[in-house]
Design a protein around this motif. Structure first.
Motif, PDB file in Angstrom:
ATOM      1  N   LYS A 152       5.474  -2.184  -3.879  1.00 23.94           N
ATOM      2  CA  LYS A 152       5.720  -0.869  -2.874  1.00 23.94           C
ATOM      3  C   LYS A 152       7.023  -1.208  -1.980  1.00 23.94           C
ATOM      4  N   PRO A 153       7.766  -0.053  -1.829  1.00 22.48           N
ATOM      5  CA  PRO A 153       7.725   1.276  -1.786  1.00 22.48           C
ATOM      6  C   PRO A 153       7.758   1.753  -3.150  1.00 22.48           C
ATOM      7  N   SER A 154       7.873   0.811  -4.440  1.00 22.98           N
ATOM      8  CA  SER A 154       8.002   1.594  -5.822  1.00 22.98           C
ATOM      9  C   SER A 154       7.190   2.897  -6.055  1.00 22.98           C
ATOM     10  N   ALA A 155       7.480   3.763  -6.763  1.00 26.18           N
ATOM     11  CA  ALA A 155       6.712   4.882  -6.995  1.00 26.18           C
ATOM     12  C   ALA A 155       5.612   4.610  -8.073  1.00 26.18           C
ATOM     13  N   ARG A 156       5.934   3.298  -8.896  1.00 24.03           N
ATOM     14  CA  ARG A 156       5.222   2.887  -9.750  1.00 24.03           C
ATOM     15  C   ARG A 156       3.669   2.608  -9.265  1.00 24.03           C
ATOM     16  N   ASN A 157       3.926   1.880  -8.212  1.00 27.27           N
ATOM     17  CA  ASN A 157       2.588   1.406  -7.498  1.00 27.27           C
ATOM     18  C   ASN A 157       1.628   2.490  -7.012  1.00 27.27           C
ATOM     19  N   PHE A 158       2.179   3.523  -6.788  1.00 26.44           N
ATOM     20  CA  PHE A 158       1.488   4.766  -6.290  1.00 26.44           C
ATOM     21  C   PHE A 158       1.171   5.622  -7.415  1.00 26.44           C
ATOM     22  N   ASP A 159       1.906   5.619  -8.399  1.00 26.09           N
ATOM     23  CA  ASP A 159       1.511   6.279  -9.681  1.00 26.09           C
ATOM     24  C   ASP A 159       0.313   5.727 -10.216  1.00 26.09           C
ATOM     25  N   TYR A 160       0.329   4.343 -10.259  1.00 27.57           N
ATOM     26  CA  TYR A 160      -0.764   3.511 -10.892  1.00 27.57           C
ATOM     27  C   TYR A 160      -2.035   3.748 -10.243  1.00 27.57           C
ATOM     28  N   MET A 161      -2.021   3.725  -8.920  1.00 29.41           N
ATOM     29  CA  MET A 161      -3.152   3.755  -7.984  1.00 29.41           C
ATOM     30  C   MET A 161      -3.891   5.359  -8.241  1.00 29.41           C
ATOM     31  N   ILE A 162      -3.138   6.424  -8.291  1.00 29.19           N
ATOM     32  CA  ILE A 162      -3.358   7.497  -8.461  1.00 29.19           C
ATOM     33  C   ILE A 162      -4.102   7.858  -9.732  1.00 29.19           C
ATOM     34  N   GLU A 163      -3.395   7.213 -10.852  1.00 24.82           N
ATOM     35  CA  GLU A 163      -4.324   7.268 -12.179  1.00 24.82           C
ATOM     36  C   GLU A 163      -5.327   6.700 -12.286  1.00 24.82           C
ATOM     37  N   LYS A 164      -5.245   5.522 -11.844  1.00 26.17           N
ATOM     38  CA  LYS A 164      -6.855   4.742 -11.955  1.00 26.17           C
ATOM     39  C   LYS A 164      -7.789   5.500 -10.808  1.00 26.17           C
ATOM     40  N   MET A 165      -7.631   5.710  -9.901  1.00 29.65           N
ATOM     41  CA  MET A 165      -8.313   6.474  -8.910  1.00 29.65           C
ATOM     42  C   MET A 165      -9.175   7.893  -9.706  1.00 29.65           C
TER      43      MET A 165
END
Length: 241
Positions: A152-165
């Protein structure tokens, strides 16, 4: 909007649940005490933030416990202090010694009754395991920089979290991202359309401490000075309902 509108709280760990600033200052004491000029607590933290953020950009796949020794080396060079490779490695292993904020374990145990609890952290799995023991709660999911291959703050980390959630049945409209750092968390959360809760641990201090200045301040949907205040607000909302 109410806290009770959400099904999951996704947490930054370090700075929000774990007192990483105290941990850093203690871990760097043998280095900062030998610096060629006196250093304030915030000067130590701000230098750490600068070198850490830079190193995370250049080596995004490096595990946090292997990245911190490089930060230590860069700080030693900046402050004019001789250190050994072993000194650097020792600092990289210090994360497990960083204390939890006093209110974190009890607050998490309470919130576990009402929400899925999820970690989105810039740490490696081994270091987080030590911190998790201090937090005294079982998280429903743990997403680390080591898992994702970026920080973080890379967008990849939030993309990953949202997908897995979403894969466990929780859409992003039911996620409240809960964090201290404007730079690592609230700014990218804004960019992903996530609601966010600011745990403003540094409310009695100036500046951003161990995190970089985010530039324009992002929006937050809730703001509390502590995890205990978050719990009290949730309890009040339950009473009203």
């Amino acid at each position: 909007m109410l806290l009770t509108d959400f099904d999951a709280l996704t947490f930054d760990c370090y700075g929000t649940l774990i007192d990483w600033e105290t941990g850093m200052v203690e871990g760097l004491k043998s280095l900062s005490d030998r610096a060629k000029r006196p250093l304030t607590r915030d000067q130590i933290l701000e230098a750490h933030a600068r070198h850490e953020s830079s190193q995370q950009r250049y080596t995004p796949a490096k595990r946090y416990r292997d990245l911190l020794p490089i930060v230590y080396k860069r700080l030693a060079e900046e402050w004019g202090v001789h250190v050994t490779h072993e000194d650097c490695v020792e600092y990289g292993r210090s994360v497990g010694n960083w204390p939890a904020f006093e209110d974190s374990p009890g607050a998490l145990q309470y919130l576990k009754k009402y929400f899925k609890l999820v970690i989105l952290s810039n740490v490696d799995n081994e270091s987080f395991q030590a911190s998790n023991r201090r937090l005294q709660v079982e998280f429903d999911a743990i997403y680390t920089a080591e898992d994702i291959g970026s920080y973080k703050p890379s967008a990849r980390n939030f993309d990953y979290m949202i997908e897995k959630m979403e894969e466990i049945g929780i859409g992003k409209e039911k996620i409240l991202h809960t964090a201290e750092s404007m730079f690592h968390d609230h700014k990218p959360a804004n960019g992903h359309g996530l609601k966010s809760c600011w745990i403003y641990r540094r409310h009695e201090q100036q500046g951003f401490g161990a995190t970089m200045n985010p530039g324009q301040m992002p929006n937050v949907d809730f703001k509390f000075d502590s995890m205990l205040d978050l719990v009290k607000a949730h309890q009040e909302q339950l009473r009203v309902k």
